[in-house]
Design a protein around this motif. Structure first.
Motif, PDB file in Angstrom:
ATOM      1  N   PHE A 180      -7.813   6.400  -6.493  1.00 16.81           N
ATOM      2  CA  PHE A 180      -7.554   5.028  -6.037  1.00 16.81           C
ATOM      3  C   PHE A 180      -8.079   4.915  -4.614  1.00 16.81           C
ATOM      4  CE2 PHE A 180      -4.648   5.556  -9.512  1.00 16.81           C
ATOM      5  CZ  PHE A 180      -4.603   4.293 -10.114  1.00 16.81           C
ATOM      6  N   ARG A 181      -8.991   3.999  -4.420  1.00 14.09           N
ATOM      7  CA  ARG A 181      -9.626   3.806  -3.116  1.00 14.09           C
ATOM      8  C   ARG A 181      -9.231   2.421  -2.566  1.00 14.09           C
ATOM      9  NH1 ARG A 181     -14.909   5.387  -0.941  1.00 14.09           N
ATOM     10  NH2 ARG A 181     -15.380   6.351  -2.958  1.00 14.09           N
ATOM     11  N   ARG A 182      -8.601   2.410  -1.391  1.00 18.10           N
ATOM     12  CA  ARG A 182      -8.288   1.126  -0.754  1.00 18.10           C
ATOM     13  C   ARG A 182      -9.559   0.573  -0.112  1.00 18.10           C
ATOM     14  NH1 ARG A 182      -3.784  -0.298   3.990  1.00 18.10           N
ATOM     15  NH2 ARG A 182      -4.568  -2.440   4.324  1.00 18.10           N
ATOM     16  N   MET A 183      -9.868  -0.686  -0.397  1.00 18.43           N
ATOM     17  CA  MET A 183     -11.145  -1.233  -0.013  1.00 18.43           C
ATOM     18  C   MET A 183     -11.137  -1.993   1.310  1.00 18.43           C
ATOM     19  SD  MET A 183     -12.897  -0.005  -2.384  1.00 18.43           S
ATOM     20  CE  MET A 183     -14.460  -0.758  -1.969  1.00 18.43           C
ATOM     21  N   ASN A 184      -9.958  -2.327   1.859  1.00 17.80           N
ATOM     22  CA  ASN A 184      -9.967  -3.074   3.126  1.00 17.80           C
ATOM     23  C   ASN A 184      -8.881  -2.573   4.054  1.00 17.80           C
ATOM     24  OD1 ASN A 184      -7.592  -4.055   2.107  1.00 17.80           O
ATOM     25  ND2 ASN A 184      -8.282  -6.173   1.887  1.00 17.80           N
ATOM     26  N   THR A 218       1.583   6.186   2.550  1.00 12.51           N
ATOM     27  CA  THR A 218       0.972   4.869   2.679  1.00 12.51           C
ATOM     28  C   THR A 218      -0.536   5.038   2.720  1.00 12.51           C
ATOM     29  OG1 THR A 218       2.867   4.009   3.900  1.00 12.51           O
ATOM     30  CG2 THR A 218       0.803   2.795   4.105  1.00 12.51           C
ATOM     31  N   LEU A 219      -1.227   4.245   1.922  1.00 15.24           N
ATOM     32  CA  LEU A 219      -2.682   4.305   1.903  1.00 15.24           C
ATOM     33  C   LEU A 219      -3.223   3.334   2.944  1.00 15.24           C
ATOM     34  CD1 LEU A 219      -3.553   4.519  -1.905  1.00 15.24           C
ATOM     35  CD2 LEU A 219      -3.032   6.345  -0.282  1.00 15.24           C
ATOM     36  N   ASN A 220      -3.754   3.884   4.032  1.00 18.14           N
ATOM     37  CA  ASN A 220      -4.351   3.059   5.077  1.00 18.14           C
ATOM     38  C   ASN A 220      -5.729   2.566   4.639  1.00 18.14           C
ATOM     39  OD1 ASN A 220      -2.145   3.438   6.909  1.00 18.14           O
ATOM     40  ND2 ASN A 220      -2.910   5.521   7.284  1.00 18.14           N
ATOM     41  N   ARG A 221      -6.331   1.760   5.458  1.00 19.58           N
ATOM     42  CA  ARG A 221      -7.622   1.178   5.094  1.00 19.58           C
ATOM     43  C   ARG A 221      -8.660   2.259   4.784  1.00 19.58           C
ATOM     44  NH1 ARG A 221      -8.708  -4.106   8.951  1.00 19.58           N
ATOM     45  NH2 ARG A 221      -6.857  -5.286   8.278  1.00 19.58           N
ATOM     46  N   HIS A 222      -9.346   2.061   3.659  1.00 19.10           N
ATOM     47  CA  HIS A 222     -10.423   2.944   3.193  1.00 19.10           C
ATOM     48  C   HIS A 222      -9.916   4.350   2.826  1.00 19.10           C
ATOM     49  CE1 HIS A 222     -13.101  -0.243   4.349  1.00 19.10           C
ATOM     50  NE2 HIS A 222     -12.700  -0.184   5.610  1.00 19.10           N
ATOM     51  N   ALA A 223      -8.610   4.473   2.632  1.00 23.38           N
ATOM     52  CA  ALA A 223      -8.061   5.763   2.177  1.00 23.38           C
ATOM     53  C   ALA A 223      -8.380   5.959   0.695  1.00 23.38           C
ATOM     54  CB  ALA A 223      -6.561   5.798   2.414  1.00 23.38           C
ATOM     55  N   ARG A 224      -8.438   7.234   0.289  1.00 20.10           N
ATOM     56  CA  ARG A 224      -8.623   7.580  -1.128  1.00 20.10           C
ATOM     57  C   ARG A 224      -7.538   8.563  -1.542  1.00 20.10           C
ATOM     58  NH1 ARG A 224     -13.865  10.378  -2.259  1.00 20.10           N
ATOM     59  NH2 ARG A 224     -13.795  10.973  -0.069  1.00 20.10           N
ATOM     60  N   PHE A 225      -6.867   8.253  -2.635  1.00 17.66           N
ATOM     61  CA  PHE A 225      -5.866   9.141  -3.231  1.00 17.66           C
ATOM     62  C   PHE A 225      -6.474   9.669  -4.515  1.00 17.66           C
ATOM     63  CE2 PHE A 225      -2.267  10.001  -6.037  1.00 17.66           C
ATOM     64  CZ  PHE A 225      -1.399  10.708  -5.209  1.00 17.66           C
ATOM     65  N   ILE A 226      -6.671  10.990  -4.586  1.00 16.26           N
ATOM     66  CA  ILE A 226      -7.396  11.574  -5.720  1.00 16.26           C
ATOM     67  C   ILE A 226      -6.541  12.644  -6.398  1.00 16.26           C
ATOM     68  CG2 ILE A 226      -9.456  12.844  -6.444  1.00 16.26           C
ATOM     69  CD1 ILE A 226     -10.967  11.689  -4.155  1.00 16.26           C
ATOM     70  N   ILE A 227      -6.503  12.590  -7.736  1.00 19.56           N
ATOM     71  CA  ILE A 227      -5.866  13.647  -8.528  1.00 19.56           C
ATOM     72  C   ILE A 227      -6.877  14.174  -9.543  1.00 19.56           C
ATOM     73  CG2 ILE A 227      -3.459  12.998  -8.212  1.00 19.56           C
ATOM     74  CD1 ILE A 227      -3.567  11.322 -10.675  1.00 19.56           C
ATOM     75  N   CYS A 228      -6.831  15.488  -9.772  1.00 15.93           N
ATOM     76  CA  CYS A 228      -7.803  16.160 -10.635  1.00 15.93           C
ATOM     77  C   CYS A 228      -7.077  17.114 -11.585  1.00 15.93           C
ATOM     78  CB  CYS A 228      -8.798  16.987  -9.818  1.00 15.93           C
ATOM     79  SG  CYS A 228      -9.564  16.146  -8.436  1.00 15.93           S
ATOM     80  N   SER A 229      -7.703  17.410 -12.691  1.00 16.33           N
ATOM     81  CA  SER A 229      -7.232  18.521 -13.531  1.00 16.33           C
ATOM     82  C   SER A 229      -7.807  19.820 -12.992  1.00 16.33           C
ATOM     83  CB  SER A 229      -7.648  18.300 -14.986  1.00 16.33           C
ATOM     84  OG  SER A 229      -9.054  18.334 -15.098  1.00 16.33           O
ATOM     85  N   ASP A 230      -7.246  20.953 -13.443  1.00 19.01           N
ATOM     86  CA  ASP A 230      -7.693  22.233 -12.873  1.00 19.01           C
ATOM     87  C   ASP A 230      -9.122  22.590 -13.271  1.00 19.01           C
ATOM     88  OD1 ASP A 230      -7.255  22.889 -15.514  1.00 19.01           O
ATOM     89  OD2 ASP A 230      -5.780  24.456 -15.114  1.00 19.01           O
ATOM     90  N   HIS A 256       0.822  -1.219   0.000  1.00  8.57           N
ATOM     91  CA  HIS A 256       0.000   0.000   0.000  1.00  8.57           C
ATOM     92  C   HIS A 256       0.855   1.269   0.000  1.00  8.57           C
ATOM     93  CE1 HIS A 256      -3.163  -2.854   0.785  1.00  8.57           C
ATOM     94  NE2 HIS A 256      -2.553  -3.240   1.895  1.00  8.57           N
ATOM     95  N   GLN A 257       2.123   1.086  -0.392  1.00  7.76           N
ATOM     96  CA  GLN A 257       3.016   2.230  -0.532  1.00  7.76           C
ATOM     97  C   GLN A 257       2.741   2.919  -1.866  1.00  7.76           C
ATOM     98  OE1 GLN A 257       4.970   2.698   2.050  1.00  7.76           O
ATOM     99  NE2 GLN A 257       6.271   4.400   1.432  1.00  7.76           N
ATOM    100  N   LEU A 258       2.640   4.245  -1.837  1.00  8.49           N
ATOM    101  CA  LEU A 258       2.389   5.004  -3.055  1.00  8.49           C
ATOM    102  C   LEU A 258       3.491   6.046  -3.221  1.00  8.49           C
ATOM    103  CD1 LEU A 258      -1.003   6.242  -4.369  1.00  8.49           C
ATOM    104  CD2 LEU A 258       0.960   7.753  -4.457  1.00  8.49           C
ATOM    105  N   ARG A 259       4.171   6.015  -4.360  1.00 11.98           N
ATOM    106  CA  ARG A 259       5.200   7.013  -4.695  1.00 11.98           C
ATOM    107  C   ARG A 259       4.685   7.829  -5.880  1.00 11.98           C
ATOM    108  NH1 ARG A 259       8.383   2.602  -5.655  1.00 11.98           N
ATOM    109  NH2 ARG A 259       9.160   3.551  -7.565  1.00 11.98           N
TER     110      ARG A 259
END
Length: 322
Positions: free
Chosen positions: A318-322, A265-277, A219-222
């Motif tokens: 990206f949404r971690r589901m567990n 690190t994405l913990n349980r039920h975390a969401r990493f979101i990227i958007c355009s302007d 669950h490591q994100l770089r």
């Protein structure tokens, strides 16, 4: 251009042909042999009788105004009089041809938009994760883009990019990115590869990008950013949202692009979101106020783009589901 030989006697035929030395004379029975996108010049009676699909300028006699109006209703590009063609018919043809091609380009835009959407990545099944996306061009074609692909059984690489400007050139660069990234293995490699090509080709566009690699087991994100705004946002249950601010240059401005890499690190039920302007456009205020409102709506899963937007919008999560 083609000149379709009239099937009736026209007293002014030789005079008109003499004024158009560059056109090719063809017969009605041979129409299927010729390019259907090239403009033809024809007698209005033949056009109404045979109803071919070639783009056509019709010629009518002075008492055939009704026939001329009917031809326009059926799609004729223009109507001239046999006895009084334009003073400079060659120049008139150039203008009509240019307008016709512009109109054809406009008609092609819906098909081009559908084709562009087909280039977006297919939904992907990831262990422990759900990928969520949003894509809304401001017109037909978008200068915003996202992509993702597995580089191993346990890692996925992704990016979201925003090409400067609007229109066909910007949208072509999104397609170029989709074809050119070559399934890069790291965010730094992807940014370096795309930046080098942009600088080398001297394309007068720049691209902002946020790209990362997610390990589905640890669950490591770089991730790395090339001048992208808004920054990535991390949501975790029972915690304040984290705006992951970075600072860098966009792609295409300099060969010596410094690329920093960040980790979380994405913990349980975390969401990493990227958007355009473009995702900021629905909100009022300056950039900080707009970003705050965007974060609020994303956190509450209530973001809703208006039906008509001033800028392209792309969102990748990206949404971690567990």
């Amino acid at each position: 251009m083609y000149f379709i030989q009239p099937t009736r006697d026209i007293p002014y035929l030789e005079q008109v042909i003499a004024a158009l030395p560059s056109v090719q004379m063809i017969r009605i029975e041979d129409l299927d042999l010729y390019d259907p996108t090239i403009i033809a010049i024809a007698d209005v009676r033949d056009y109404l009788t045979h109803q071919w699909t070639l783009p056509t300028i019709v010629l009518a006699l002075e008492d055939e105004g009704a026939a001329l109006a009917q031809a326009w209703e059926q799609g004729a590009l223009a109507g001239w009089m046999w006895s009084k063609p334009p003073a400079n018919p060659q120049q008139a043809l150039i203008k009509i041809d240019a307008q016709y091609k512009r109109n054809q380009d406009s008609r092609d835009l819906p098909s081009a938009a559908e084709l562009q959407k087909k280039l977006l990545p297919n939904p992907i099944e990831l262990t422990n994760y759900k990928v969520e996306t949003f894509f809304q061009p401001s017109a037909y074609l978008s200068g915003d883009w996202y992509d993702y692909w597995k580089i191993s059984d346990k890692e996925v690489l992704f990016y979201l990019a925003d090409v400067s400007g609007h229109g066909v050139t910007s949208s072509l660069l999104t397609s170029w990115m989709a074809a050119f990234h070559g399934r890069s293995k790291t965010p730094r490699e992807l940014i370096k590869k795309l930046n080098g090509m942009l600088v080398q080709e001297n394309i007068e566009k720049h691209i902002t990008m946020l790209t990362g690699i997610l390990n589905l087991e640890t669950h490591q994100l770089r991730w790395s950013s090339a001048g992208h705004y808004p920054p990535a946002i991390l949501f975790e249950p029972n915690k304040e949202p984290k705006v992951l601010t970075t600072s860098s240059f966009p792609l295409g401005l300099t060969e010596d692009l410094e690329v920093e890499e960040f980790e979380c690190t994405l913990n349980r039920h975390a969401r990493f979101i990227i958007c355009s302007d473009g995702a900021l456009e629905p909100f009022d205020g300056g950039l900080n106020e707009q970003l705050g409102q965007l974060v609020h709506h994303l956190q509450n899963q209530s973001f809703q783009a208006p039906e008509h937007v001033a800028d392209d919008i792309a969102i990748l999560s990206f949404r971690r589901m567990n």
